[in-house]
Enzyme design. Structure first.
Site, PDB file in Angstrom:
ATOM      1  N   SER A   2     -43.354   5.566  45.152  1.00  8.11           N
ATOM      2  CA  SER A   2     -42.569   5.901  46.349  1.00  8.11           C
ATOM      3  C   SER A   2     -41.580   6.997  45.995  1.00  8.11           C
ATOM      4  O   SER A   2     -41.248   7.175  44.813  1.00  8.11           O
ATOM      5  CB  SER A   2     -41.804   4.654  46.814  1.00  8.11           C
ATOM      6  OG  SER A   2     -40.850   4.979  47.795  1.00  8.11           O
ATOM      7  N   TYR A  56     -36.210  -2.887  46.154  1.00  6.84           N
ATOM      8  CA  TYR A  56     -37.427  -2.081  46.349  1.00  6.84           C
ATOM      9  C   TYR A  56     -37.393  -0.868  45.413  1.00  6.84           C
ATOM     10  O   TYR A  56     -38.378  -0.534  44.755  1.00  6.84           O
ATOM     11  CB  TYR A  56     -37.500  -1.645  47.815  1.00  6.84           C
ATOM     12  CG  TYR A  56     -38.727  -0.838  48.196  1.00  6.84           C
ATOM     13  CD1 TYR A  56     -39.928  -1.468  48.491  1.00  6.84           C
ATOM     14  CD2 TYR A  56     -38.675   0.553  48.283  1.00  6.84           C
ATOM     15  CE1 TYR A  56     -41.050  -0.735  48.857  1.00  6.84           C
ATOM     16  CE2 TYR A  56     -39.791   1.297  48.649  1.00  6.84           C
ATOM     17  CZ  TYR A  56     -40.973   0.646  48.942  1.00  6.84           C
ATOM     18  OH  TYR A  56     -42.085   1.375  49.302  1.00  6.84           O
TER      19      TYR A  56
HETATM   20  P1  NDP Z   1     -47.914  -2.189  55.129  1.00  2.26           P
HETATM   21  O1  NDP Z   1     -46.893  -3.280  55.236  1.00  2.26           O
HETATM   22  O2  NDP Z   1     -48.360  -1.521  56.356  1.00  2.26           O
HETATM   23  O3  NDP Z   1     -49.205  -2.763  54.371  1.00  2.26           O
HETATM   24  C1  NDP Z   1     -49.063  -3.522  53.217  1.00  2.26           C
HETATM   25  C2  NDP Z   1     -50.426  -4.035  52.819  1.00  2.26           C
HETATM   26  O4  NDP Z   1     -50.282  -4.821  51.624  1.00  2.26           O
HETATM   27  C3  NDP Z   1     -51.050  -4.945  53.868  1.00  2.26           C
HETATM   28  O5  NDP Z   1     -52.433  -4.682  53.922  1.00  2.26           O
HETATM   29  C4  NDP Z   1     -50.788  -6.337  53.315  1.00  2.26           C
HETATM   30  O6  NDP Z   1     -51.773  -7.226  53.791  1.00  2.26           O
HETATM   31  C5  NDP Z   1     -50.911  -6.076  51.817  1.00  2.26           C
HETATM   32  N1  NDP Z   1     -50.254  -7.078  50.999  1.00  2.26           N
HETATM   33  C6  NDP Z   1     -48.933  -7.411  50.993  1.00  2.26           C
HETATM   34  N2  NDP Z   1     -48.713  -8.396  50.109  1.00  2.26           N
HETATM   35  C7  NDP Z   1     -49.911  -8.683  49.537  1.00  2.26           C
HETATM   36  C8  NDP Z   1     -50.333  -9.614  48.564  1.00  2.26           C
HETATM   37  N3  NDP Z   1     -49.468 -10.445  47.981  1.00  2.26           N
HETATM   38  N4  NDP Z   1     -51.652  -9.639  48.211  1.00  2.26           N
HETATM   39  C9  NDP Z   1     -52.535  -8.788  48.795  1.00  2.26           C
HETATM   40  N5  NDP Z   1     -52.192  -7.889  49.723  1.00  2.26           N
HETATM   41  C10 NDP Z   1     -50.896  -7.831  50.092  1.00  2.26           C
HETATM   42  O7  NDP Z   1     -47.319  -1.145  54.087  1.00  2.26           O
HETATM   43  P2  NDP Z   1     -47.617   0.410  53.842  1.00  2.26           P
HETATM   44  O8  NDP Z   1     -49.003   0.722  54.189  1.00  2.26           O
HETATM   45  O9  NDP Z   1     -46.524   1.178  54.430  1.00  2.26           O
HETATM   46  O10 NDP Z   1     -47.394   0.473  52.264  1.00  2.26           O
HETATM   47  C11 NDP Z   1     -48.454   0.504  51.336  1.00  2.26           C
HETATM   48  C12 NDP Z   1     -47.862   0.883  49.981  1.00  2.26           C
HETATM   49  O11 NDP Z   1     -47.236   2.164  50.085  1.00  2.26           O
HETATM   50  C13 NDP Z   1     -46.783  -0.084  49.490  1.00  2.26           C
HETATM   51  O12 NDP Z   1     -46.860  -0.217  48.090  1.00  2.26           O
HETATM   52  C14 NDP Z   1     -45.495   0.635  49.865  1.00  2.26           C
HETATM   53  O13 NDP Z   1     -44.410   0.249  49.054  1.00  2.26           O
HETATM   54  C15 NDP Z   1     -45.906   2.074  49.611  1.00  2.26           C
HETATM   55  N6  NDP Z   1     -45.086   3.073  50.284  1.00  2.26           N
HETATM   56  C16 NDP Z   1     -45.042   3.145  51.655  1.00  2.26           C
HETATM   57  C17 NDP Z   1     -44.308   4.140  52.271  1.00  2.26           C
HETATM   58  C18 NDP Z   1     -44.273   4.295  53.754  1.00  2.26           C
HETATM   59  O14 NDP Z   1     -43.610   5.236  54.235  1.00  2.26           O
HETATM   60  N7  NDP Z   1     -44.956   3.470  54.543  1.00  2.26           N
HETATM   61  C19 NDP Z   1     -43.521   5.099  51.482  1.00  2.26           C
HETATM   62  C20 NDP Z   1     -43.641   4.932  50.062  1.00  2.26           C
HETATM   63  C21 NDP Z   1     -44.403   3.954  49.496  1.00  2.26           C
HETATM   64  P3  NDP Z   1     -51.454  -8.787  54.131  1.00  2.26           P
HETATM   65  O15 NDP Z   1     -49.993  -8.861  54.501  1.00  2.26           O
HETATM   66  O16 NDP Z   1     -52.366  -9.104  55.255  1.00  2.26           O
HETATM   67  O17 NDP Z   1     -51.771  -9.523  52.877  1.00  2.26           O
END
Ligand code: NDP
Length: 255
Positions: A146, A159
């Site tokens: 990030s 975070y």
């Molecule tokens: P979302 O919340 O939209 O998606 C997160 C995903 O992770 C979901 O598919 C969720 O599925 C899955 N997930 C969460 N916990 C678990 C777990 N314990 N086991 C398996 N799957 C899991 O987040 P984003 O798409 O925004 O973020 C994706 C990545 O990008 C993250 O690492 C985030 O920190 C990073 N990021 C995002 C930014 C942004 O602007 N959006 C900026 C910088 C980094 P489910 O809950 O159904 O299990």
């Protein structure tokens, strides 16, 4: 060196947390470059729905629901993919969570959950997949970091801590595994409109701040992360390892 460099034809990519948001966009993007995809998340129905959606576009997609914070579930899930669908050539460690509150009020259980979800998972899934990759002498791992790997913002200190650790674990993984033919890099997104950022998306003051603060003057589009992910997943990056590629419209390089 054989060409084309960015072709992922026939390569299998496991993308953790790919039933929505950035993970889904990256899964679809890799599929459009020829990769076979394994969709992951905790909820089997959500994972299957996302996999089915990509299949309707003609892509080769399977579903592997497991919790990336459960080391045993991870080991079993990875072994099942390797023994069933086949070799995982590319791992995108994307699953992550966010929780916003001032540090003095931050609940201890949320701190523990954040460490498990954002950093322990990268070790669990990375190690499980790397053991198979090392045996084959090749593999690509992309850890989703990030801009918070570099910069702090109010209310998200834990975070920020986990994402800083993602950057350094990437360096450690790349150092240990380069001799085995693996490249391990991080991809650091700026700000993207996903469910994780819903509170920010809904706050017009935040958007106004972001558009002023970002040299590009806008939020990112999740599809703008695909190019970096394909580069780091393909032979185009065969001598790139331990690097963090930032895709943020210029935030981290400007004041
Ligand atoms: P979302 O919340 O939209 O998606 C997160 C995903 O992770 C979901 O598919 C969720 O599925 C899955 N997930 C969460 N916990 C678990 C777990 N314990 N086991 C398996 N799957 C899991 O987040 P984003 O798409 O925004 O973020 C994706 C990545 O990008 C993250 O690492 C985030 O920190 C990073 N990021 C995002 C930014 C942004 O602007 N959006 C900026 C910088 C980094 P489910 O809950 O159904 O299990």
């Amino acid at each position: 060196m054989t060409f084309p460099l960015f072709d992922l034809e026939g390569r299998r990519a496991l993308v953790t947390g790919s039933n929505q948001g950035i993970g889904y966009a990256l899964a679809r993007g890799l599929a459009r470059h020829g990769a076979r995809i394994v969709i992951n998340g905790r909820n089997p129905e959500k994972v299957e729905t996302a996999a089915q959606q990509l299949r309707t576009e003609g892509f080769d997609v399977s579903a592997a629901p497991f919790d990336v914070t459960d080391a045993k579930a991870v080991a079993d899930g990875v072994a099942a993919i390797e023994g069933g669908e086949g070799a995982i050539d590319i791992l995108i460690n994307n699953a992550g969570m966010q929780f916003r509150t001032p540090l003095e009020d931050f609940p201890i259980d949320k701190w523990d959950q954040m460490l498990r979800t954002n950093i322990s998972s990268i070790f669990y899934v990375g190690q499980a997949v790397a053991r198979f990759m090392i045996a084959r002498g090749e593999g690509k791992i992309v850890n989703i970091a990030s801009v918070q790997s570099e910069l702090a913002r109010p209310g998200i200190a834990p975070y920020t801590a986990t994402k800083g650790a993602v950057r350094n674990l990437t360096r450690g993984m790349s150092t240990d595994w380069a001799r085995h033919g693996l490249q391990v890099n991080a991809l650091a997104p700026g700000y993207f409109r996903t469910p994780l950022n819903q509170a920010l998306v809904d706050d017009p003051k935040f958007s106004a701040w972001l558009e002023t603060r970002t040299p590009a003057g806008r939020w990112g589009d999740v599809d703008e992360l695909i190019g970096a992910a394909v580069f780091l997943s393909s032979k185009a990056s065969s001598f790139v390892t331990g690097h963090m590629l930032v895709v943020d419209g210029g935030i981290t390089t400007s004041l």
